[in-house]
Enzyme design. Structure first.
Site, PDB file in Angstrom:
ATOM      1  N   ASN A   9      96.740   7.254 -25.233  1.00 44.50           N
ATOM      2  CA  ASN A   9      97.406   6.434 -24.215  1.00 44.50           C
ATOM      3  C   ASN A   9      96.372   6.083 -23.156  1.00 44.50           C
ATOM      4  O   ASN A   9      95.978   6.934 -22.358  1.00 44.50           O
ATOM      5  CB  ASN A   9      98.571   7.225 -23.609  1.00 44.50           C
ATOM      6  CG  ASN A   9      99.234   6.477 -22.452  1.00 44.50           C
ATOM      7  OD1 ASN A   9      98.941   5.310 -22.202  1.00 44.50           O
ATOM      8  ND2 ASN A   9     100.132   7.160 -21.748  1.00 44.50           N
ATOM      9  N   LYS A  11      96.714   4.267 -20.636  1.00 43.21           N
ATOM     10  CA  LYS A  11      97.294   4.037 -19.298  1.00 43.21           C
ATOM     11  C   LYS A  11      96.685   2.763 -18.695  1.00 43.21           C
ATOM     12  O   LYS A  11      96.361   1.842 -19.445  1.00 43.21           O
ATOM     13  CB  LYS A  11      97.118   5.278 -18.416  1.00 43.21           C
ATOM     14  CG  LYS A  11      97.639   6.537 -19.121  1.00 43.21           C
ATOM     15  CD  LYS A  11      97.820   7.718 -18.226  1.00 43.21           C
ATOM     16  CE  LYS A  11      98.355   8.895 -19.041  1.00 43.21           C
ATOM     17  NZ  LYS A  11      98.664  10.056 -18.236  1.00 43.21           N
ATOM     18  N   HIS A  98     107.703   7.324 -20.731  1.00 39.14           N
ATOM     19  CA  HIS A  98     106.585   8.141 -20.238  1.00 39.14           C
ATOM     20  C   HIS A  98     106.930   8.626 -18.831  1.00 39.14           C
ATOM     21  O   HIS A  98     107.554   7.905 -18.050  1.00 39.14           O
ATOM     22  CB  HIS A  98     105.287   7.329 -20.225  1.00 39.14           C
ATOM     23  CG  HIS A  98     104.087   8.188 -19.985  1.00 39.14           C
ATOM     24  ND1 HIS A  98     103.746   8.625 -18.726  1.00 39.14           N
ATOM     25  CD2 HIS A  98     103.188   8.727 -20.837  1.00 39.14           C
ATOM     26  CE1 HIS A  98     102.664   9.392 -18.830  1.00 39.14           C
ATOM     27  NE2 HIS A  98     102.311   9.468 -20.092  1.00 39.14           N
ATOM     28  N   GLU A 100     105.324   8.762 -16.239  1.00 43.26           N
ATOM     29  CA  GLU A 100     104.871   7.872 -15.156  1.00 43.26           C
ATOM     30  C   GLU A 100     105.823   6.690 -14.988  1.00 43.26           C
ATOM     31  O   GLU A 100     105.978   6.157 -13.887  1.00 43.26           O
ATOM     32  CB  GLU A 100     103.422   7.421 -15.433  1.00 43.26           C
ATOM     33  CG  GLU A 100     102.453   8.595 -15.235  1.00 43.26           C
ATOM     34  CD  GLU A 100     101.213   8.578 -16.112  1.00 43.26           C
ATOM     35  OE1 GLU A 100     100.873   7.526 -16.674  1.00 43.26           O
ATOM     36  OE2 GLU A 100     100.567   9.646 -16.220  1.00 43.26           O
ATOM     37  N   GLU A 169     105.686  16.075 -23.097  1.00 42.13           N
ATOM     38  CA  GLU A 169     104.609  16.016 -22.119  1.00 42.13           C
ATOM     39  C   GLU A 169     105.064  16.669 -20.818  1.00 42.13           C
ATOM     40  O   GLU A 169     105.710  16.025 -19.984  1.00 42.13           O
ATOM     41  CB  GLU A 169     104.234  14.556 -21.826  1.00 42.13           C
ATOM     42  CG  GLU A 169     103.666  13.816 -23.013  1.00 42.13           C
ATOM     43  CD  GLU A 169     102.742  12.681 -22.581  1.00 42.13           C
ATOM     44  OE1 GLU A 169     101.588  12.695 -23.015  1.00 42.13           O
ATOM     45  OE2 GLU A 169     103.160  11.819 -21.798  1.00 42.13           O
ATOM     46  N   GLY A 175      97.142  14.926 -16.807  1.00 39.29           N
ATOM     47  CA  GLY A 175      96.033  14.524 -15.946  1.00 39.29           C
ATOM     48  C   GLY A 175      95.568  15.616 -14.996  1.00 39.29           C
ATOM     49  O   GLY A 175      94.788  15.356 -14.087  1.00 39.29           O
ATOM     50  N   SER A 213      96.813  16.919 -20.895  1.00 31.86           N
ATOM     51  CA  SER A 213      95.481  17.531 -20.883  1.00 31.86           C
ATOM     52  C   SER A 213      95.040  18.043 -22.253  1.00 31.86           C
ATOM     53  O   SER A 213      94.327  19.040 -22.344  1.00 31.86           O
ATOM     54  CB  SER A 213      95.396  18.628 -19.821  1.00 31.86           C
ATOM     55  OG  SER A 213      95.619  18.074 -18.525  1.00 31.86           O
TER      56      SER A 213
HETATM   57  P1  13P Z   1      96.252  13.427 -20.021  1.00 31.37           P
HETATM   58  O1  13P Z   1      95.803  13.693 -21.445  1.00 31.37           O
HETATM   59  O2  13P Z   1      95.252  12.622 -19.242  1.00 31.37           O
HETATM   60  O3  13P Z   1      96.720  14.658 -19.343  1.00 31.37           O
HETATM   61  O4  13P Z   1      97.535  12.452 -20.148  1.00 31.37           O
HETATM   62  C1  13P Z   1      98.566  12.815 -20.986  1.00 31.37           C
HETATM   63  C2  13P Z   1      99.510  11.679 -21.070  1.00 31.37           C
HETATM   64  O5  13P Z   1     100.240  11.390 -20.157  1.00 31.37           O
HETATM   65  C3  13P Z   1      99.519  10.902 -22.315  1.00 31.37           C
HETATM   66  O6  13P Z   1     100.595  10.039 -22.362  1.00 31.37           O
END
Ligand code: 13P
Length: 251
Positions: A9, A11, A98, A100, A169, A175, A213
């Site tokens: 992803n 982002k 997601h 976010e 997740e 992150g 992560s």
């Molecule tokens: P990270 O791997 O940067 O923690 O992000 C995970 C994520 O949100 C994937 O959709």
């Protein structure tokens, strides 16, 4: 054994030049691996780059994914992208829900369920994201939260539940560099598997991804858990060498 699935992803990262370099490096790395290498690979790219990345991944093992999709079919929804638009660019998967999107764009369980339904109806596989916040984990709410989030989708899609991909997740692991331990992740995945098993006799065939992560160092241990069928990778998916190592751990 069921094939694993590794989804990057991106982002809101990338540029025409960076995308081209990343995909070229991934294709090089994948070509160097066994031709029958096993796991599925996809990248979820920002919408403006769908056409670019569609062309770049053509003929490779890498499938194209969207980071979001509209719950609506067509019309006056400024800024949104429809499933039919995604189909025109060869999109195979779309993330829905997601954290976010839930956190910054107010997406409710009902909206996420509507998006999953819309994607399925267009033949695009929704990757349904669920996960608890740190506060929810600390108050012992993890199981209730992920079950509530998944239940909305399972209820909406009915017998199509077998077509879903589900990604666990934990928000506190996204992150932050603070990965769930393999045991913590497996515990939640087992809960999700049991919930799916109540809806279908084919729950074992539904891919349950872990995200938060995941990196080159921890992927193998996470992917070794019985109910972890792949990964949804953020930061580490932007570095070809790291993403290739995660793929290698799943192959
Ligand atoms: P990270 O791997 O940067 O923690 O992000 C995970 C994520 O949100 C994937 O959709």
């Amino acid at each position: 054994m069921k094939k694993k699935l590794i989804v990057g992803n991106w982002k809101m990262n990338g540029s025409l030049a960076a995308n081209a370099a990343l995909i070229a490096a991934l294709k090089d790395g994948l070509a160097a691996q066994a031709a029958d290498a096993g796991c599925g690979v996809a990248v979820a790219v920002p919408a403006p780059y769908l056409a670019q990345v569609q062309a770049l991944v053509e003929g490779s093992r890498i499938a194209l994914a969207s980071q979001d999709v509209s719950q609506h079919a067509v019309g006056a929804y400024t800024g949104e992208t429809s499933v039919e638009m995604l189909r025109e660019f060869g999109v195979r998967y779309t993330l829905v829900g997601h954290s976010e999107r839930r956190q910054y764009h107010g997406e409710t369980d009902a909206v996420v369920a509507a998006k999953a339904q819309r994607a399925l109806a267009a033949g695009i596989t929704p990757i349904v994201c669920v996960g608890e916040t740190l506060a929810e984990r600390e108050t012992g709410e993890t199981e209730n939260v992920v079950k509530r989030q998944l239940a909305a989708v399972v209820h909406a899609v009915g017998h199509c539940v077998t077509e879903l991909v589900v990604a666990y997740e934990p928000v506190w692991a996204i992150g932050t560099g603070r990965t769930a331990t393999p045991e913590q992740a497996q515990e939640v995945h087992a809960v999700l598997r049991a919930q799916l098993a109540a809806a279908t006799t084919h729950a074992q065939d539904i891919a349950l991804l872990y995200g938060g992560s995941m990196n080159a160092a921890n992927a193998a241990q996470l992917l070794a858990q019985p109910d972890i069928d792949g990964g949804l990778v953020g930061g580490a998916a932007l570095k070809a060498a790291d993403f290739l190592q995660i793929i290698a751990a799943a192959d």
